[in-house]
Design a protein around this motif. Structure first.
Motif, mmCIF file in Angstrom:
data_model
loop_
_atom_site.group_PDB
_atom_site.id
_atom_site.type_symbol
_atom_site.label_atom_id
_atom_site.label_comp_id
_atom_site.label_asym_id
_atom_site.label_seq_id
_atom_site.Cartn_x
_atom_site.Cartn_y
_atom_site.Cartn_z
ATOM 1 N N VAL A 75 -3.104 -7.934 -6.677
ATOM 2 C CA VAL A 75 -3.479 -7.167 -5.496
ATOM 3 C C VAL A 75 -4.134 -5.880 -5.985
ATOM 4 C CG1 VAL A 75 -2.722 -6.208 -3.294
ATOM 5 C CG2 VAL A 75 -1.447 -8.114 -4.322
ATOM 6 N N ALA A 76 -5.421 -5.709 -5.701
ATOM 7 C CA ALA A 76 -6.196 -4.581 -6.213
ATOM 8 C C ALA A 76 -6.467 -3.575 -5.096
ATOM 9 C CB ALA A 76 -7.512 -5.068 -6.800
ATOM 10 N N PHE A 77 -6.116 -2.337 -5.354
ATOM 11 C CA PHE A 77 -6.305 -1.245 -4.392
ATOM 12 C C PHE A 77 -7.440 -0.358 -4.899
ATOM 13 C CE2 PHE A 77 -2.015 -2.763 -4.239
ATOM 14 C CZ PHE A 77 -1.715 -2.827 -2.897
ATOM 15 N N ARG A 78 -8.445 -0.165 -4.039
ATOM 16 C CA ARG A 78 -9.623 0.620 -4.419
ATOM 17 C C ARG A 78 -9.996 1.597 -3.301
ATOM 18 N NH1 ARG A 78 -10.815 -4.710 -6.171
ATOM 19 N NH2 ARG A 78 -11.298 -4.859 -8.400
ATOM 20 N N VAL A 79 -10.840 2.551 -3.666
ATOM 21 C CA VAL A 79 -11.444 3.454 -2.689
ATOM 22 C C VAL A 79 -12.937 3.164 -2.700
ATOM 23 C CG1 VAL A 79 -11.741 5.837 -1.925
ATOM 24 C CG2 VAL A 79 -9.685 5.186 -3.231
ATOM 25 N N ARG A 80 -13.433 2.645 -1.591
ATOM 26 C CA ARG A 80 -14.837 2.262 -1.480
ATOM 27 C C ARG A 80 -15.643 3.376 -0.823
ATOM 28 N NH1 ARG A 80 -15.491 -2.270 -4.667
ATOM 29 N NH2 ARG A 80 -14.190 -4.006 -3.993
ATOM 30 N N PRO A 81 -16.914 3.536 -1.197
ATOM 31 C CA PRO A 81 -17.756 4.519 -0.497
ATOM 32 C C PRO A 81 -18.083 4.048 0.905
ATOM 33 C CG PRO A 81 -19.032 3.310 -2.126
ATOM 34 C CD PRO A 81 -17.603 2.880 -2.293
ATOM 35 N N LYS A 82 -18.247 5.003 1.797
ATOM 36 C CA LYS A 82 -18.657 4.670 3.164
ATOM 37 C C LYS A 82 -20.089 4.155 3.147
ATOM 38 C CE LYS A 82 -14.902 6.140 5.263
ATOM 39 N NZ LYS A 82 -13.988 5.203 5.908
ATOM 40 N N ARG A 83 -20.315 3.110 3.918
ATOM 41 C CA ARG A 83 -21.668 2.560 4.029
ATOM 42 C C ARG A 83 -22.323 3.109 5.285
ATOM 43 N NH1 ARG A 83 -21.502 -1.617 0.358
ATOM 44 N NH2 ARG A 83 -19.450 -2.518 -0.015
ATOM 45 N N ASN A 84 -23.676 2.993 5.355
ATOM 46 C CA ASN A 84 -24.389 3.411 6.558
ATOM 47 C C ASN A 84 -23.845 2.662 7.761
ATOM 48 O OD1 ASN A 84 -26.005 5.129 5.089
ATOM 49 N ND2 ASN A 84 -27.667 3.632 4.859
ATOM 50 N N GLY A 85 -23.531 3.405 8.814
ATOM 51 C CA GLY A 85 -22.977 2.791 10.004
ATOM 52 C C GLY A 85 -21.479 2.849 10.071
ATOM 53 N N ASP A 86 -20.802 3.146 8.926
ATOM 54 C CA ASP A 86 -19.348 3.292 8.943
ATOM 55 C C ASP A 86 -18.975 4.584 9.658
ATOM 56 O OD1 ASP A 86 -19.179 1.009 7.511
ATOM 57 O OD2 ASP A 86 -18.595 1.944 5.611
ATOM 58 N N GLU A 87 -17.868 4.524 10.343
ATOM 59 C CA GLU A 87 -17.416 5.733 11.042
ATOM 60 C C GLU A 87 -16.536 6.560 10.121
ATOM 61 O OE1 GLU A 87 -15.559 4.574 14.672
ATOM 62 O OE2 GLU A 87 -17.365 3.647 15.429
ATOM 63 N N LEU B 69 0.834 -1.205 0.000
ATOM 64 C CA LEU B 69 0.000 0.000 0.000
ATOM 65 C C LEU B 69 0.869 1.256 0.000
ATOM 66 C CD1 LEU B 69 -2.800 1.306 0.177
ATOM 67 C CD2 LEU B 69 -2.698 1.000 2.665
ATOM 68 N N ASP B 70 1.945 1.248 0.765
ATOM 69 C CA ASP B 70 2.869 2.393 0.777
ATOM 70 C C ASP B 70 3.469 2.626 -0.611
ATOM 71 O OD1 ASP B 70 2.420 2.855 3.468
ATOM 72 O OD2 ASP B 70 4.223 1.784 4.132
ATOM 73 N N VAL B 71 3.858 1.546 -1.273
ATOM 74 C CA VAL B 71 4.440 1.662 -2.618
ATOM 75 C C VAL B 71 3.418 2.241 -3.593
ATOM 76 C CG1 VAL B 71 5.252 0.319 -4.599
ATOM 77 C CG2 VAL B 71 6.184 -0.130 -2.324
ATOM 78 N N VAL B 72 2.193 1.729 -3.533
ATOM 79 C CA VAL B 72 1.150 2.195 -4.453
ATOM 80 C C VAL B 72 0.815 3.659 -4.194
ATOM 81 C CG1 VAL B 72 -1.281 1.895 -5.094
ATOM 82 C CG2 VAL B 72 0.223 -0.088 -4.896
ATOM 83 N N LYS B 73 0.710 4.039 -2.930
ATOM 84 C CA LYS B 73 0.392 5.442 -2.608
ATOM 85 C C LYS B 73 1.514 6.387 -3.026
ATOM 86 C CE LYS B 73 -3.008 5.061 1.088
ATOM 87 N NZ LYS B 73 -3.312 5.359 2.505
ATOM 88 N N ALA B 74 2.746 5.888 -3.085
ATOM 89 C CA ALA B 74 3.853 6.712 -3.569
ATOM 90 C C ALA B 74 3.758 6.932 -5.080
ATOM 91 C CB ALA B 74 5.194 6.063 -3.215
#
Length: 196
Positions: A184-196, A82-87
């Motif tokens: 290895v797939a990196f995604r950004v998921r929407p927050k669901r109801n109840g997620d903080e 994840l660190d490598v991908v975010k870089a």
């Protein structure tokens, strides 16, 4: 659809209007890719699955696993990845999905990711480990031009959110023997109801 190789080593498969889709080899060394492959092969809880296709239940032809990026049980190798991908890609990735293609018989049919399961305008990034497999990327509208892309160990494939509207992608079965591969797939998921 023609692919062009830029000086930076990034191969552009689709432009910003319909994508983007880009491929970058050698993001990590072959030695590190092999080490991460071994760690994930032995260190995650792989699952099989089934789904309804053609009016019958069929086995999914690959194994899978999933972690939230903030999961306390996230393996260290995935935190490092994840660190490598975010870089490489500026995005708030919070979901890490893994697919294990055991041999040439494992595959994923042409598809696009479901947009309601993705944050708008955020990319999907795939890190390939293990054997090289061919990904077929096909334009949805005529003339349905396609690219066959060899996903090598240590490479990153980036697909923009918009690309899911315009292209399908898949990993076909092969008629020749091939070794195992982990995607290895990196995604950004929407927050669901109840997620903080």
């Amino acid at each position: 659809m023609q692919s062009s190789l830029f000086e930076t080593g990034v191969q552009r498969i689709a432009d910003e209007q319909t994508g983007p889709i880009t491929y970058q080899p050698d993001v990590i060394t072959p030695e590190l890719a092999a080490s991460w492959f071994d760690a994930l092969l032995k260190g995650v809880d792989w699952h099989s699955g089934s789904r309804m296709m053609y009016e019958r239940m069929v086995e999914v032809p690959r194994l899978h696993c999933h972690y939230a990026a903030d999961d306390p049980s996230l393996p260290q190798v995935l935190a490092n990845a994840l660190d490598v991908v975010k870089a490489q890609v500026r995005a708030p990735f919070d979901s890490i999905g893994l697919n294990f293609y055991r041999n040439e018989h494992d595959s994923v049919a042409p598809h696009n990711d479901k947009l309601h399961e993705l944050m708008p305008n955020q990319p999907i990034v795939l890190l390939s480990l293990g054997a090289t497999r061919t990904m077929v990327i096909r334009r949805k509208t005529p003339p349905h031009l396609k690219t066959e892309l060899e996903l090598e160990a240590g490479s990153l494939l980036l697909m923009g959110w918009n690309a899911q509207l315009h292209y399908d992608h898949g990993i076909p079965k092969l008629r020749r023997p091939v070794g195992p591969r982990i995607s290895v797939a990196f995604r950004v998921r929407p927050k669901r109801n109840g997620d903080e």
